[in-house]
Design an enzyme around this catalytic site. Structure first.
Site, PDB file in Angstrom:
ATOM      1  N   TYR A  97       0.857  -1.179   0.000  1.00 50.13           N
ATOM      2  CA  TYR A  97       0.000   0.000   0.000  1.00 50.13           C
ATOM      3  C   TYR A  97       0.894   1.231   0.000  1.00 50.13           C
ATOM      4  O   TYR A  97       1.592   1.508   0.977  1.00 50.13           O
ATOM      5  CB  TYR A  97      -0.912  -0.052   1.221  1.00 50.13           C
ATOM      6  CG  TYR A  97      -1.911   1.070   1.389  1.00 50.13           C
ATOM      7  CD1 TYR A  97      -2.120   2.045   0.419  1.00 50.13           C
ATOM      8  CD2 TYR A  97      -2.671   1.159   2.555  1.00 50.13           C
ATOM      9  CE1 TYR A  97      -3.040   3.067   0.599  1.00 50.13           C
ATOM     10  CE2 TYR A  97      -3.592   2.168   2.752  1.00 50.13           C
ATOM     11  CZ  TYR A  97      -3.768   3.125   1.774  1.00 50.13           C
ATOM     12  OH  TYR A  97      -4.668   4.140   1.963  1.00 50.13           O
TER      13      TYR A  97
ATOM     14  N   LYS B 257      -1.445  -1.395  -4.003  1.00 48.78           N
ATOM     15  CA  LYS B 257      -2.428  -0.321  -4.114  1.00 48.78           C
ATOM     16  C   LYS B 257      -1.666   0.993  -4.135  1.00 48.78           C
ATOM     17  O   LYS B 257      -0.880   1.278  -3.214  1.00 48.78           O
ATOM     18  CB  LYS B 257      -3.395  -0.327  -2.929  1.00 48.78           C
ATOM     19  CG  LYS B 257      -4.343   0.871  -2.919  1.00 48.78           C
ATOM     20  CD  LYS B 257      -5.077   1.012  -1.594  1.00 48.78           C
ATOM     21  CE  LYS B 257      -5.961   2.256  -1.586  1.00 48.78           C
ATOM     22  NZ  LYS B 257      -6.627   2.468  -0.281  1.00 48.78           N
TER      23      LYS B 257
END
Length: 299
Positions: free
Chosen positions: A137, A165
């Protein structure tokens, strides 16, 4: 969980609280059910929109347990298990795997500055502590640490690190990530709601999205229209969220998302203080945007 299941619209669900800031488990179930009814492709509790940074480890794991129970295998559940230290991230990750999470989302360490070799060592250690898929992330504006494209290339060699992400808001970062993992079974997920369609067109697998808390069917519409080859419809869905995102300039985006969700009659409660308020001007603009959205039938 197979890597090709990491796709589509995955709401980074808010964590409902009562007015005293205690966890509202009944509304957490109801909110999770709203996402499922809208046709989402996964659910992500414990992310930025879930206020993981304002919760204890035991609270984060309790939220995961409730969501897993409500989802009951209908879609993958991505558990946010990132932390400042490698030790804590490992503890949370091991517990989330034991609880039954489908995959983990691990944010970069925050507050302290980390070098790229330190990030490689951190993520590798977390991934090696579990057997389920790990999704990195990247959100440097919040953490102060960015995953460089070359670092992603190295981390993609770790067997169960299967995706990333990107919430940098920089489209070129997404493109560079896609270049680094080209030809690999690796998912690049867009974390900026304004870029979802453009990321899909470039080769991204889907999006982990905060706006889905407010308009889940609209966000699903972006992906499903793109998948069906109806780019005009996908563009309409994508452009329809621009006004809501404009309100983010008035404060913490998590706060705007949660207040907006509440204004639509979904009692998810406040964010934990001090991240719980919006200016009068911001609130007035948000009400105006939501009224217009409802008039257009957005859901």
């Amino acid at each position: 969980m197979k890597t090709n299941q990491i796709r589509g619209i995955i709401p980074a669900i808010v964590t409902p609280f009562h007015d005293d800031e205690s966890l509202n488990e009944a509304e957490l179930r109801a909110h999770t059910r709203r996402m499922l009814d809208a046709g989402v492709h996964g659910v992500f509790p414990g992310g930025t929109n879930g206020e993981f940074f304002a919760m204890s480890a035991s609270e984060r794991l309790r939220v995961l347990d409730v969501v897993l129970d409500e989802v009951d295998g209908a879609v993958p559940v991505y558990a946010g298990t990132g932390a400042v230290t490698t030790r804590e991230a490992i503890e949370l990750s091991v517990a989330a795997e034991k609880a039954g999470a489908s995959a983990l989302s691990v944010i970069t360490p925050y507050f302290g500055a980390a070098s790229q070799p330190e990030l490689i060592a951190h993520f590798t250690a977390v991934a090696e502590s579990v057997s389920i898929p790990v999704i990195l992330y990247n959100i440097p504006a919040r953490t102060g640490n960015a995953i460089a494209p070359a670092t992603l290339g190295e981390l993609s060699k770790v067997p169960n690190i299967v995706g990333i992400k990107d919430s940098s808001g920089n489209y070129d970062t997404i493109l560079q990530y896609l270049d680094r993992v080209e030809g690999q079974d690796f998912a690049v997920l867009c974390g900026n709601d304004a870029l979802i369609l453009w990321a899909l067109l470039a080769g991204a697998s889907g999006s982990i999205t905060g706006v889905a808390n407010v308009h889940p069917e609209t966000m699903v519409g972006i992906y499903e229209s793109w998948k069906a080859g109806d780019l005009e419809a996908a563009k309409r869905y994508q452009s329809s969220i621009r006004a809501l995102r404009t309100v983010f300039r008035h404060g913490n985006p998590n706060t705007v998302v949660k207040i907006a969700t509440g204004l639509l009659g979904r009692p998810v409660g406040p964010c934990r203080r001090p991240f719980s308020s919006l200016s009068d001007a911001g609130l007035a603009e948000l009400r105006e945007v939501l009224d217009a959205d409802q008039a257009r039938g957005m859901r």
